[in-house]
Enzyme design. Structure first.
Site, PDB file in Angstrom:
ATOM      1  N   LYS A  95     -32.420  27.070   6.082  1.00 17.29           N
ATOM      2  CA  LYS A  95     -33.361  25.977   5.823  1.00 17.29           C
ATOM      3  C   LYS A  95     -34.150  25.690   7.089  1.00 17.29           C
ATOM      4  O   LYS A  95     -33.577  25.341   8.120  1.00 17.29           O
ATOM      5  CB  LYS A  95     -32.606  24.728   5.358  1.00 17.29           C
ATOM      6  N   LYS A 129     -34.953  28.118   2.092  1.00 14.76           N
ATOM      7  CA  LYS A 129     -35.877  27.007   1.893  1.00 14.76           C
ATOM      8  C   LYS A 129     -36.714  26.843   3.154  1.00 14.76           C
ATOM      9  O   LYS A 129     -36.146  26.720   4.245  1.00 14.76           O
ATOM     10  CB  LYS A 129     -35.086  25.726   1.608  1.00 14.76           C
TER      11      LYS A 129
END
Length: 334
Positions: free
Chosen positions: A200, A254
């Site tokens: 992420k 992400k």
């Protein structure tokens, strides 16, 4: 000329016959923002996306399932926020109550609980803050990693107790998967999988989400715990490997669109399902361009999601999920 690749592109039927990548609603995860209010409010930075009441969240889950989408992921927006994010792990918290309501009314849906503290803290960070000795300015404050682990573990157990089918830790704290796996197992939830936000990035593409969830940091930034966009493959592999070793059942990348190479890397390197998060900023870009008449929304969305599948995504969290499922049904591509 014997070598004519165009022969297999001549008709829609031939193109469908030779297609290597299939897009289907069963691969989508529909995100739902749930707040404490009884109304449904639009999110200005994400046209078509709303903050839902618990009753409306139940309706959203039922709609998703009716369109062939088997999973939703819940993000909570509490009335009360404090330094420790206590509403995240309260048994009567908004996500806990929403989970119970959805599982009672729509038993066939898979409920994934986003497990983080940023929506619940009054400072907008993913755990309790601590001061960094010797620094000043934005970098003088960071999240206390080890103090956060206990709170994230409490949150995961509370969500599982409410009926969440999957726990999805997104705080990017070192050791969070191990702490959550241990806590779930000790509480009797050995059957509940962990969908780790393994890779992420500290991304500008999260802007609309922070507006939606009210989680913009009031001090400092998240660059001290989320990943550097220029970090390269070494850091991504290290983060993913640590989470896999600690008990993650799936790995997530992400954002998705600017990191398709990283998504493909994880797909090749790990024998685990890989999830792509088609984040709020990616959604908002397409929406804005479509509303301005610059792009065909349907074609652009389906091409974008297909690209994520081609890069290796087994599942995609996307705010386009409901529309994409409708478009696929209407086109007869299912």
């Amino acid at each position: 000329m014997r070598d004519r690749p165009r022969r297999l592109r001549r008709t829609p039927a031939l193109r469908a016959l030779t297609r290597e990548v299939q897009l289907h609603p069963t691969q989508f995860i529909h995100p739902i923002f749930v707040h404490e209010c009884s109304d449904v409010t639009p999110i200005s930075t994400m046209p078509g996306v709303h903050r839902h009441s618990i009753d409306s969240a139940v309706q959203q889950a039922a709609l998703a399932l009716s369109l062939g989408i088997p999973s939703v992921i819940l993000f909570g927006i509490p009335d009360h926020k404090d330094a420790l994010g206590t509403e995240a792990y309260a048994d009567e918290g908004v996500i806990q109550r929403a989970t119970r309501a959805i599982k009672a009314a729509v038993p066939g849906i898979t409920v994934i609980a986003d497990t983080c503290l940023c929506e619940y803290t009054d400072h907008g960070h993913c755990g309790p803050l601590c001061e960094v000795p010797g620094l000043s300015g934005p970098d003088a404050w960071t999240v206390d990693n080890d103090a956060s682990l206990n709170l994230l573990a409490q949150t995961a157990v509370s969500q599982a107790r409410a009926g969440a089918d999957v726990i999805a830790p997104s705080a990017m704290m070192d050791g969070q998967v191990a702490a959550i796996r241990t806590a779930l197992d000790e509480a009797g939830f050995t059957h509940v999988p962990i969908m780790s936000y393994a890779v992420k990035y500290a991304s500008a593409y999260y802007g609309p989400f922070r507006d939606a969830a009210g989680s913009t940091p009031s001090v400092g930034n998240r660059a001290t715990y989320q990943m550097d966009p220029a970090g390269g493959y070494r850091e991504a592999l290290r983060e993913a490997r640590l989470d896999a070793e600690q008990g993650a059942d799936t790995l997530m990348v992400k954002p998705a669109l600017a990191y398709l190479d990283v998504l493909n890397l994880l797909k090749r390197e790990f024998d685990l399902p890989v999830v792509a998060y088609n984040v709020s900023g990616e959604y908002a870009l397409i929406k804005a361009a479509a509303q301005a008449g610059f792009m065909d929304e349907r074609r652009t969305v389906l091409e974008t999601l297909t690209g994520m599948r081609r890069a290796g995504a087994d599942a995609i969290i996307t705010y386009h999920a409901l529309d994409a499922a409708r478009w696929l049904q209407a086109s007869g591509d299912l």
